[in-house]
Scaffold this motif. Structure first.
Motif, PDB file in Angstrom:
ATOM      1  N   GLU A  82      35.783  33.865  57.509  1.00 24.37           N
ATOM      2  CA  GLU A  82      36.165  34.867  56.401  1.00 24.37           C
ATOM      3  C   GLU A  82      34.980  34.586  54.329  1.00 24.37           C
ATOM      4  O   GLU A  82      35.519  33.352  54.803  1.00 24.37           O
ATOM      5  N   GLY A  84      35.988  34.266  51.853  1.00 25.05           N
ATOM      6  CA  GLY A  84      36.987  33.333  50.877  1.00 25.05           C
ATOM      7  C   GLY A  84      36.919  32.456  51.340  1.00 25.05           C
ATOM      8  O   GLY A  84      36.970  30.989  50.517  1.00 25.05           O
ATOM      9  N   GLN A 171      46.826  37.061  42.349  1.00 20.79           N
ATOM     10  CA  GLN A 171      46.628  38.454  42.395  1.00 20.79           C
ATOM     11  C   GLN A 171      47.281  39.413  42.239  1.00 20.79           C
ATOM     12  O   GLN A 171      46.726  40.355  42.130  1.00 20.79           O
ATOM     13  N   GLY A 195      44.820  44.476  53.248  1.00 22.66           N
ATOM     14  CA  GLY A 195      44.742  43.513  54.818  1.00 22.66           C
ATOM     15  C   GLY A 195      45.954  43.451  55.942  1.00 22.66           C
ATOM     16  O   GLY A 195      47.458  43.304  55.990  1.00 22.66           O
ATOM     17  N   GLU A 201      47.588  36.493  51.210  1.00 22.88           N
ATOM     18  CA  GLU A 201      47.492  36.974  49.704  1.00 22.88           C
ATOM     19  C   GLU A 201      46.911  38.925  50.653  1.00 22.88           C
ATOM     20  O   GLU A 201      46.921  39.461  48.759  1.00 22.88           O
ATOM     21  N   ARG A 205      49.023  41.184  47.266  1.00 22.32           N
ATOM     22  CA  ARG A 205      48.309  42.177  46.589  1.00 22.32           C
ATOM     23  C   ARG A 205      49.079  44.142  47.237  1.00 22.32           C
ATOM     24  O   ARG A 205      49.448  44.303  46.414  1.00 22.32           O
ATOM     25  N   TRP A 228      40.701  43.095  57.420  1.00 27.63           N
ATOM     26  CA  TRP A 228      39.462  42.072  56.657  1.00 27.63           C
ATOM     27  C   TRP A 228      38.308  42.971  57.242  1.00 27.63           C
ATOM     28  O   TRP A 228      37.609  42.886  56.466  1.00 27.63           O
ATOM     29  N   ASN A 253      40.421  43.897  49.831  1.00 28.73           N
ATOM     30  CA  ASN A 253      38.106  43.296  50.031  1.00 28.73           C
ATOM     31  C   ASN A 253      37.075  44.650  50.609  1.00 28.73           C
ATOM     32  O   ASN A 253      37.606  45.127  50.319  1.00 28.73           O
ATOM     33  N   ASP A 254      36.706  43.094  50.639  1.00 27.47           N
ATOM     34  CA  ASP A 254      35.380  44.242  49.332  1.00 27.47           C
ATOM     35  C   ASP A 254      34.232  44.982  51.057  1.00 27.47           C
ATOM     36  O   ASP A 254      33.898  45.740  51.120  1.00 27.47           O
ATOM     37  N   ASP A 255      34.557  43.848  51.957  1.00 27.25           N
ATOM     38  CA  ASP A 255      34.244  44.205  53.532  1.00 27.25           C
ATOM     39  C   ASP A 255      34.583  44.966  53.954  1.00 27.25           C
ATOM     40  O   ASP A 255      34.366  46.071  54.282  1.00 27.25           O
ATOM     41  N   ASP A 281      37.252  40.659  45.933  1.00 24.25           N
ATOM     42  CA  ASP A 281      36.948  39.801  46.550  1.00 24.25           C
ATOM     43  C   ASP A 281      35.183  39.315  45.716  1.00 24.25           C
ATOM     44  O   ASP A 281      35.380  38.077  44.801  1.00 24.25           O
ATOM     45  N   THR A 295      35.135  45.577  41.871  1.00 27.45           N
ATOM     46  CA  THR A 295      35.845  45.251  42.230  1.00 27.45           C
ATOM     47  C   THR A 295      36.568  43.924  42.041  1.00 27.45           C
ATOM     48  O   THR A 295      36.656  43.892  40.601  1.00 27.45           O
TER      49      THR A 295
END
Length: 342
Positions: A82, A84, A171, A195, A201, A205, A228, A253-255, A281, A295
């Motif tokens: 990942e 991060g 977070q 996620g 994490e 969130r 993710w 997450n952005d993905d 992210d 984001t």
């Protein structure tokens, strides 16, 4: 003219020779080399002047014997694939090198045969002075609690922990900023694509999202739990029939967010006209998505450097907080807009 300049440079260079020329004990030289805080400024400068004049480079083995430390930090990464965790590890390594430490890292999720217990045993056998756990899952942290570890341990997680030092990007702040942004645009029905909830994490969130939704008095929807990946986001969005009832999504997450945008596009669902999307992210590519993604930015490099700063303070016996946080930041781009007209 100094004693060194006068031609009395010792043939053998070691901590004791530096100590003799500086007029201090060899333990004082060792403390200066390791950044110990309880050294008078004038004494520290005198030792540093001798080190510079001699171009003295301390032998790592000798320094380890003198300090009972190897100047090596062990890092356990729950996933090295990942963005991060990889970025955090790079920041940690930069800070470690600048502080005179080396880093030994182990990725446990990439090797199913390597348990958290085995990873700790491997790093402790390698003689590390401290441990840092990056991107942990709750199962990994639970495993650490069952192990007796005689070196400082820092876990990158938001919640305070009675057993470990913790450092994290905030977070709750990031999630609150995301929800508040959508609410300010007029959204009252927001879906959370989370996620995997074994990741601390992701859990942080998800909890922060529900807290803020409740505080605003908004509609509560069952969350969707992802993995993710962009593929998961795409499969979720592409499988929808028609335009969803909700008008906005907070994606963990952005993905996954870019996968959702892709899937929506294939279904004829427009972003942000039909559904606004906020990610988490701020990947380097997020500004180049179509549309560019709103984001929450996490400064992973700063996170890694802060983790090393806290561990070094712990090793040097300085007072440090049990819990440290780095602020997150909302980056507003084109994937969010006021909700569609009903």
């Amino acid at each position: 003219m100094s004693e060194i300049e006068a031609g009395t440079r010792p043939e053998k260079l070691g901590i004791r020779e530096v100590a003799a020329l500086a007029g201090v004990s060899h333990m004082t030289v060792s403390r200066v080399l390791n950044g110990h805080p309880n050294i008078r400024p004038a004494t520290r400068q005198r030792v540093l002047d001798v080190i510079r004049e001699l171009d003295f480079k301390p032998n790592s083995a000798a320094r380890a014997l003198a300090t009972q430390r190897t100047q090596r930090i062990g890092v356990i990464v729950d996933s090295s694939v990942e963005f991060g965790p990889t970025s955090t590890l790079r920041g940690f390594e930069v800070a470690a090198r600048s502080s005179g430490y080396s880093v030994s890292s182990v990725a446990i999720q990439d090797d199913a045969s390597l348990t958290p217990e085995a990873a700790v045993s491997y790093l402790i056998a390698d003689g590390v002075d401290a441990l840092c756990i990056v991107a942990p899952r709750s199962s990994s942290v639970s495993a650490l609690r069952r192990i007796s570890i005689d070196v400082p341990v820092l876990v990158l997680k938001a919640a305070k922990d009675p057993n470990f030092l913790t450092v994290s990007v905030d977070q709750q702040l990031g999630t609150t900023l995301a929800v508040d942004h959508l609410v300010s645009l007029g959204h009252r029905d927001i879906l959370h694509l989370a996620g995997p909830l074994d990741w601390l994490e992701a859990r942080g969130r998800e909890r922060a999202f529900h807290t803020r939704i409740e505080q605003w008095g908004l509609k509560e929807r069952a969350i969707v739990v992802g993995d993710w990946s962009a593929d998961f986001g795409y499969d979720y969005a592409a499988g929808l029939k028609g335009v969803p009832e909700y008008t906005a999504m907070f994606v963990a997450n952005d993905d996954m967010a870019v996968g959702v945008v892709h899937g929506f596009h294939e279904r004829g669902i427009r972003v942000p006209e039909d559904v606004s999307i906020v990610g988490f992210d701020d990947l380097p590519l997020s500004r180049h998505f179509l549309p560019p993604l709103t984001t929450v930015r996490q400064d992973f490099h700063a996170l890694g450097m802060k983790a090393m700063e806290v561990l070094r303070a712990a090793l040097e016996g300085r007072d440090i907080p049990q819990r440290s946080k780095i602020p997150s930041q909302l980056v507003i781009r084109s994937s969010t807009a006021p909700p569609r007209s009903s």
